[in-house]
Design a protein around this motif. Sequence first.
Motif, PDB file in Angstrom:
ATOM      1  N   PRO A  32       0.919  -1.432  -0.148  1.00 46.83           N
ATOM      2  CA  PRO A  32      -0.120   0.006  -0.002  1.00 46.83           C
ATOM      3  C   PRO A  32       0.791   1.326  -0.092  1.00 46.83           C
ATOM      4  CG  PRO A  32       0.132  -0.935   2.228  1.00 46.83           C
ATOM      5  CD  PRO A  32       0.923  -1.865   1.332  1.00 46.83           C
ATOM      6  N   VAL A  33       0.163   2.483  -0.173  1.00 45.37           N
ATOM      7  CA  VAL A  33       1.036   3.638  -0.256  1.00 45.37           C
ATOM      8  C   VAL A  33       1.718   3.893   1.024  1.00 45.37           C
ATOM      9  CG1 VAL A  33      -0.320   4.745  -2.018  1.00 45.37           C
ATOM     10  CG2 VAL A  33      -0.925   5.101   0.584  1.00 45.37           C
ATOM     11  N   ASN A  34       1.357   3.436   2.309  1.00 49.10           N
ATOM     12  CA  ASN A  34       2.247   3.514   3.495  1.00 49.10           C
ATOM     13  C   ASN A  34       2.878   2.173   3.933  1.00 49.10           C
ATOM     14  OD1 ASN A  34      -0.238   1.784   4.023  1.00 49.10           O
ATOM     15  ND2 ASN A  34      -0.534   2.571   5.942  1.00 49.10           N
ATOM     16  N   ARG A  35       3.283   1.734   2.709  1.00 50.04           N
ATOM     17  CA  ARG A  35       4.150   0.504   2.814  1.00 50.04           C
ATOM     18  C   ARG A  35       5.118   0.619   3.968  1.00 50.04           C
ATOM     19  NH1 ARG A  35       6.694   0.165  -1.486  1.00 50.04           N
ATOM     20  NH2 ARG A  35       8.399   1.280  -0.428  1.00 50.04           N
ATOM     21  N   CYS A  36       5.823   1.760   3.751  1.00 50.18           N
ATOM     22  CA  CYS A  36       7.357   1.851   4.587  1.00 50.18           C
ATOM     23  C   CYS A  36       6.984   1.999   6.069  1.00 50.18           C
ATOM     24  CB  CYS A  36       7.918   3.238   4.301  1.00 50.18           C
ATOM     25  SG  CYS A  36       9.482   3.339   4.260  1.00 50.18           S
ATOM     26  N   TYR A  37       5.564   2.216   6.418  1.00 51.27           N
ATOM     27  CA  TYR A  37       5.137   2.482   7.633  1.00 51.27           C
ATOM     28  C   TYR A  37       5.403   1.134   8.357  1.00 51.27           C
ATOM     29  CZ  TYR A  37       2.454   2.899  11.995  1.00 51.27           C
ATOM     30  OH  TYR A  37       1.977   2.888  13.307  1.00 51.27           O
ATOM     31  N   PHE A  38       4.855  -0.136   7.854  1.00 53.88           N
ATOM     32  CA  PHE A  38       4.994  -1.388   8.181  1.00 53.88           C
ATOM     33  C   PHE A  38       6.375  -2.002   8.141  1.00 53.88           C
ATOM     34  CE2 PHE A  38       0.586  -0.835   6.208  1.00 53.88           C
ATOM     35  CZ  PHE A  38      -0.060  -1.041   7.449  1.00 53.88           C
ATOM     36  N   CYS A  39       7.248  -1.539   7.179  1.00 54.22           N
ATOM     37  CA  CYS A  39       8.563  -1.941   7.260  1.00 54.22           C
ATOM     38  C   CYS A  39       9.278  -1.313   8.579  1.00 54.22           C
ATOM     39  CB  CYS A  39       9.301  -1.396   6.098  1.00 54.22           C
ATOM     40  SG  CYS A  39      11.154  -1.636   6.145  1.00 54.22           S
ATOM     41  N   LYS A  40       9.280  -0.103   8.760  1.00 52.98           N
ATOM     42  CA  LYS A  40       9.722   0.563   9.722  1.00 52.98           C
ATOM     43  C   LYS A  40       9.042   0.034  11.055  1.00 52.98           C
ATOM     44  CE  LYS A  40      12.776   2.638   7.376  1.00 52.98           C
ATOM     45  NZ  LYS A  40      14.304   2.237   7.177  1.00 52.98           N
ATOM     46  N   SER A  41       7.879  -0.365  11.194  1.00 53.53           N
ATOM     47  CA  SER A  41       7.208  -0.886  12.349  1.00 53.53           C
ATOM     48  C   SER A  41       8.087  -2.056  12.772  1.00 53.53           C
ATOM     49  CB  SER A  41       5.775  -0.981  12.300  1.00 53.53           C
ATOM     50  OG  SER A  41       5.084   0.228  11.981  1.00 53.53           O
ATOM     51  N   GLU A  42       8.279  -3.142  11.843  1.00 59.12           N
ATOM     52  CA  GLU A  42       8.733  -4.160  12.002  1.00 59.12           C
ATOM     53  C   GLU A  42      10.190  -3.967  12.617  1.00 59.12           C
ATOM     54  OE1 GLU A  42      10.206  -8.148  12.198  1.00 59.12           O
ATOM     55  OE2 GLU A  42       8.220  -7.330  12.357  1.00 59.12           O
ATOM     56  N   LEU A  43      11.095  -3.085  12.008  1.00 60.19           N
ATOM     57  CA  LEU A  43      12.422  -2.834  12.239  1.00 60.19           C
ATOM     58  C   LEU A  43      12.463  -2.293  13.794  1.00 60.19           C
ATOM     59  CD1 LEU A  43      15.099  -2.282  11.655  1.00 60.19           C
ATOM     60  CD2 LEU A  43      14.619   0.182  10.899  1.00 60.19           C
ATOM     61  N   HIS A  44      11.654  -1.291  14.182  1.00 56.89           N
ATOM     62  CA  HIS A  44      11.698  -0.835  15.531  1.00 56.89           C
ATOM     63  C   HIS A  44      10.963  -1.531  16.675  1.00 56.89           C
ATOM     64  CE1 HIS A  44      13.769   3.192  14.466  1.00 56.89           C
ATOM     65  NE2 HIS A  44      13.289   2.933  13.208  1.00 56.89           N
ATOM     66  N   ASP A  45      10.142  -2.438  16.078  1.00 54.75           N
ATOM     67  CA  ASP A  45       9.532  -3.446  17.012  1.00 54.75           C
ATOM     68  C   ASP A  45      10.603  -4.499  17.422  1.00 54.75           C
ATOM     69  OD1 ASP A  45       7.280  -2.143  17.492  1.00 54.75           O
ATOM     70  OD2 ASP A  45       6.318  -3.137  15.920  1.00 54.75           O
ATOM     71  N   THR A  46      11.519  -4.590  16.459  1.00 53.98           N
ATOM     72  CA  THR A  46      12.635  -5.591  16.671  1.00 53.98           C
ATOM     73  C   THR A  46      13.543  -5.077  17.241  1.00 53.98           C
ATOM     74  OG1 THR A  46      11.938  -6.831  14.598  1.00 53.98           O
ATOM     75  CG2 THR A  46      14.382  -7.373  15.534  1.00 53.98           C
ATOM     76  N   LEU A  47      14.173  -3.831  17.092  1.00 49.35           N
ATOM     77  CA  LEU A  47      15.232  -3.397  17.495  1.00 49.35           C
ATOM     78  C   LEU A  47      15.013  -2.632  18.960  1.00 49.35           C
ATOM     79  CD1 LEU A  47      16.941  -1.188  14.689  1.00 49.35           C
ATOM     80  CD2 LEU A  47      17.380  -3.544  15.359  1.00 49.35           C
ATOM     81  N   LYS A  48      13.964  -2.238  19.217  1.00 47.74           N
ATOM     82  CA  LYS A  48      13.608  -1.615  20.534  1.00 47.74           C
ATOM     83  C   LYS A  48      13.846  -2.498  21.789  1.00 47.74           C
ATOM     84  CE  LYS A  48      10.389   1.488  22.957  1.00 47.74           C
ATOM     85  NZ  LYS A  48       9.144   2.103  22.924  1.00 47.74           N
ATOM     86  N   PRO A  49      13.200  -3.675  21.799  1.00 48.67           N
ATOM     87  CA  PRO A  49      13.436  -4.894  22.883  1.00 48.67           C
ATOM     88  C   PRO A  49      14.723  -5.062  23.088  1.00 48.67           C
ATOM     89  CG  PRO A  49      12.006  -5.760  21.377  1.00 48.67           C
ATOM     90  CD  PRO A  49      12.117  -4.312  20.669  1.00 48.67           C
ATOM     91  N   LEU A  50      15.559  -5.199  21.762  1.00 50.38           N
ATOM     92  CA  LEU A  50      16.829  -5.808  21.840  1.00 50.38           C
ATOM     93  C   LEU A  50      17.574  -4.404  22.457  1.00 50.38           C
ATOM     94  CD1 LEU A  50      17.411  -7.476  18.414  1.00 50.38           C
ATOM     95  CD2 LEU A  50      17.487  -8.359  20.587  1.00 50.38           C
ATOM     96  N   ALA A  51      17.469  -3.145  22.158  1.00 50.57           N
ATOM     97  CA  ALA A  51      18.336  -1.989  22.778  1.00 50.57           C
ATOM     98  C   ALA A  51      18.150  -2.029  24.254  1.00 50.57           C
ATOM     99  CB  ALA A  51      17.629  -0.841  22.068  1.00 50.57           C
ATOM    100  N   ARG A  52      16.647  -2.339  24.657  1.00 49.35           N
ATOM    101  CA  ARG A  52      16.385  -2.249  26.169  1.00 49.35           C
ATOM    102  C   ARG A  52      17.434  -3.553  26.842  1.00 49.35           C
ATOM    103  NH1 ARG A  52       9.997  -1.356  26.522  1.00 49.35           N
ATOM    104  NH2 ARG A  52      10.044   1.264  26.144  1.00 49.35           N
TER     105      ARG A  52
END
Length: 270
Positions: free
Chosen positions: A91-111
């Motif tokens: 969809p036109v906001n495809r990038c939103y779902f990509c970055k959501s996955e990225l940061h949902d993966t990185l945020k808990p790792l960072a913590r």
Amino acid sequence: MEIKQKLQALKTLFSEMETALIAYSGGIDSTLVAKVARDVLGDRALAMTAVSPSLLPEELEDARIQAAEIGIAHELVETREMENPNYTANPVNRCYFCKSELHDTLKPLAREKGYPYVVDGINADDLQDYRPGIQAAKERGARSPLAELGISKLEVRQLSQLLELPWWDKPAQPCLSSRFPYGEEITVAKLHRVGRAEVYLRKLGYNTLRVRSDRDTARIEIPAEQIQSFIAAIDLPEVVKTFKDLGFVCVTLDLEGYRSGKLNDALLKA
């Protein structure tokens, strides 16, 4: 603010952070962020690269080499945006779902590793473009030092050159999913096909380019000033054969020339 002042401001920002986990793609923006973070924080800076089918293996290797050269600790993590139908439907906001996955993966790792937040390479110019992924990053508490300090893409290159980074003029290389018109389903096979086509053309000496994929048609974009020499110098039947061997049915050349974000033109007409 002069370029050296912006460099000092960037260093000060990292000094105040005390630690930094960088969402590091190997592109010029995130590599500059990683370099300055490493210079200021030493082993309290970590670069982490998300690995998925939308990242070329060659780009991953570049990321490894660059991280080693600047001396920053570098780790890989797998992301699974291709398992999300909201992403693969393109969809036109495809990038939103990509970055959501990225940061949902990185945020808990960072913590888990003791980093209070994730730092990315968004620059000031990105804020002026259609980038729904920026919102996803903000929602998850990511920081964007380049954007915070008003550092543009041109200034990223100037700062990289000032720091004697050999890749200061590296062409932008967004994820391979950006090669498809909105609404066309993205598959691993399609990502592989367009990625190998671009690598093939780069080996012929064309570094600034895109291969846009519309169903089974490939549209080659190179800078407008290179089009005539491309036609004169390249073995066009061999190019067509190579692309067809990759699975394309039709191969075309965009006479308007390369322009970053061209597929977003469709949004302006909607």
